[in-house]
Design a protein around this motif. Structure first.
Motif, PDB file in Angstrom:
ATOM      1  N   SER A   1       2.137  -3.418 -12.916  1.00  0.00           N
ATOM      2  CA  SER A   1       3.050  -3.961 -11.920  1.00  0.00           C
ATOM      3  C   SER A   1       3.060  -3.060 -10.696  1.00  0.00           C
TER       4      SER A   1
ATOM      5  N   GLN B   1      11.333   0.420   4.193  1.00  0.00           N
ATOM      6  CA  GLN B   1      12.531   1.237   4.387  1.00  0.00           C
ATOM      7  C   GLN B   1      12.707   1.563   5.861  1.00  0.00           C
TER       8      GLN B   1
ATOM      9  N   TYR C   1       7.996  -2.017  -0.827  1.00  0.00           N
ATOM     10  CA  TYR C   1       9.306  -1.960  -0.183  1.00  0.00           C
ATOM     11  C   TYR C   1       9.133  -1.512   1.266  1.00  0.00           C
TER      12      TYR C   1
ATOM     13  N   PHE D   1      13.122  -5.004  -0.579  1.00  0.00           N
ATOM     14  CA  PHE D   1      12.020  -5.429  -1.434  1.00  0.00           C
ATOM     15  C   PHE D   1      11.140  -6.441  -0.708  1.00  0.00           C
TER      16      PHE D   1
ATOM     17  N   LEU E   1       6.836   1.707   1.159  1.00  0.00           N
ATOM     18  CA  LEU E   1       6.712   2.370  -0.135  1.00  0.00           C
ATOM     19  C   LEU E   1       6.144   1.416  -1.172  1.00  0.00           C
TER      20      LEU E   1
ATOM     21  N   GLU F   1       6.363  -8.181  -5.470  1.00  0.00           N
ATOM     22  CA  GLU F   1       5.870  -7.515  -6.667  1.00  0.00           C
ATOM     23  C   GLU F   1       4.692  -8.294  -7.218  1.00  0.00           C
TER      24      GLU F   1
ATOM     25  N   ARG G   1       4.852 -11.914  -8.656  1.00  0.00           N
ATOM     26  CA  ARG G   1       5.914 -12.222  -9.615  1.00  0.00           C
ATOM     27  C   ARG G   1       7.270 -12.407  -8.939  1.00  0.00           C
ATOM     28  N   ASN G   2       7.506 -11.625  -7.887  1.00  0.00           N
ATOM     29  CA  ASN G   2       8.755 -11.738  -7.138  1.00  0.00           C
ATOM     30  C   ASN G   2       8.460 -11.570  -5.658  1.00  0.00           C
TER      31      ASN G   2
ATOM     32  N   LEU H   1       8.915   2.917   6.978  1.00  0.00           N
ATOM     33  CA  LEU H   1       8.212   3.563   5.878  1.00  0.00           C
ATOM     34  C   LEU H   1       7.965   2.498   4.819  1.00  0.00           C
TER      35      LEU H   1
ATOM     36  N   GLN I   1      10.243   2.254 -12.095  1.00  0.00           N
ATOM     37  CA  GLN I   1       9.248   2.276 -11.038  1.00  0.00           C
ATOM     38  C   GLN I   1       9.008   3.697 -10.555  1.00  0.00           C
ATOM     39  N   TYR I   2       7.751   4.016 -10.375  1.00  0.00           N
ATOM     40  CA  TYR I   2       7.334   5.307  -9.842  1.00  0.00           C
ATOM     41  C   TYR I   2       6.715   5.064  -8.469  1.00  0.00           C
ATOM     42  N   PHE I   3       7.227   5.803  -7.502  1.00  0.00           N
ATOM     43  CA  PHE I   3       6.853   5.543  -6.123  1.00  0.00           C
ATOM     44  C   PHE I   3       5.745   6.455  -5.626  1.00  0.00           C
ATOM     45  N   GLY I   4       5.001   5.941  -4.676  1.00  0.00           N
ATOM     46  CA  GLY I   4       4.030   6.729  -3.949  1.00  0.00           C
ATOM     47  C   GLY I   4       4.698   7.435  -2.789  1.00  0.00           C
TER      48      GLY I   4
ATOM     49  N   LEU J   1      16.384   0.198   2.024  1.00  0.00           N
ATOM     50  CA  LEU J   1      15.216  -0.188   1.229  1.00  0.00           C
ATOM     51  C   LEU J   1      15.266  -1.681   0.954  1.00  0.00           C
TER      52      LEU J   1
ATOM     53  N   ASP K   1      10.233  -0.936 -17.096  1.00  0.00           N
ATOM     54  CA  ASP K   1      10.633  -1.371 -15.755  1.00  0.00           C
ATOM     55  C   ASP K   1      10.998  -0.218 -14.833  1.00  0.00           C
TER      56      ASP K   1
END
Lengths: 117, 118
Positions: B31, B37, B35, B45, B90, B48, B55-56, B88, B107-110, B43, B105
């Motif tokens: 997934s 920002q 986002y 959305f 993300l 996804e 999906r969203n 920005l 989420q890990y951000f770059g 932030l 579920d």
């Protein structure tokens, strides 16, 4: 309707003291996840802690703990023994659903934390 | 272990141009979310993707589009750039692997791509 509320736009805490950042949420879905992220001035969002709606115990990750009060729809972040490096924006977030039917993640407006030496 | 990577890190464009941002998720994550920002809106959305399918989707105009490849890498495209697109951007990935032991579920951000539109 806003689903995540963080009522503290900015907070100050003395180094080595504990601090609580407030977060309230709104959902009618029995299955959801709550997250806290830290965003330093560099911009990267750093995952801190997760609490599932069915978790029986409050989540803890090192100096971070989540005070989860389900009936009050509250998920406050507690940082113990604050450090200068904790100065950052902190975001509370929620995701409804589970498995293959996730809804999007919603973020609160954030709380700016400043740690004073 | 490699985290989420985003390229480029900084980008300057002029109004009317288009831009493509890239995101490589944590290995094993299927997934990818995007986002936007900004100081005024916080932030927000965008969309996804999961297994190459959207999906969203958030409330953004059709100028914002994305896609995901079979290796889970994702791209986001913004056409006909406007000044208000300066932000920005993300990217976040999620899924269960031996490294990311939390809920699927989480989420890990770059590090983000900072886009400036002149």
């Amino acid at each position: 309707a806003q689903k995540i509320t963080q009522t503290q736009p900015g907070m100050f805490v003395q180094e080595k003291e504990a601090v609580t950042l407030d977060c309230t949420y709104d959902t009618s879905d029995p299955s959801y996840g709550l997250f806290w992220y830290k965003q330093p001035s560099s911009g990267e969002m750093i995952f801190l802690i997760y609490q599932g709606s069915y978790d029986q115990q409050n989540a803890t990750e090192g100096r971070y703990s989540l005070n989860f009060q389900k009936a009050r729809k509250s998920a406050n972040l507690v940082i113990s023994a604050s450090q200068l490096g904790d100065s950052a924006m902190y975001f509370c977030a929620m995701r409804e659903g589970r498995g293959t039917s996730y809804d999007k993640v919603i973020f609160g407006p954030g709380t700016s934390l400043s740690v004073i030496p | 272990k490699a985290g989420v990577t985003q390229t480029p890190r900084y980008l300057i464009k002029t109004r009317g141009q288009q831009v493509t941002l890239s995101c490589s998720p944590i290995s094993g994550h299927r997934s990818v979310s995007w986002y936007q920002q900004t100081p005024g809106q916080g932030l927000q959305f965008l969309f996804e993707y999961f297994s190459e399918t959207q999906r969203n989707k958030g409330n953004f105009p059709g100028r914002f589009s994305g896609r995901q490849f079979s290796n889970s890498r994702s791209e986001m495209n913004v056409s006909t750039l406007e000044l208000g697109d300066s932000a920005l951007y993300l990217c976040a990935s999620s899924g269960r692997t031996s490294v990311t032991r939390h809920s699927t579920d989480t989420q890990y951000f770059g590090p983000g791509t900072r886009l400036t539109v002149l």
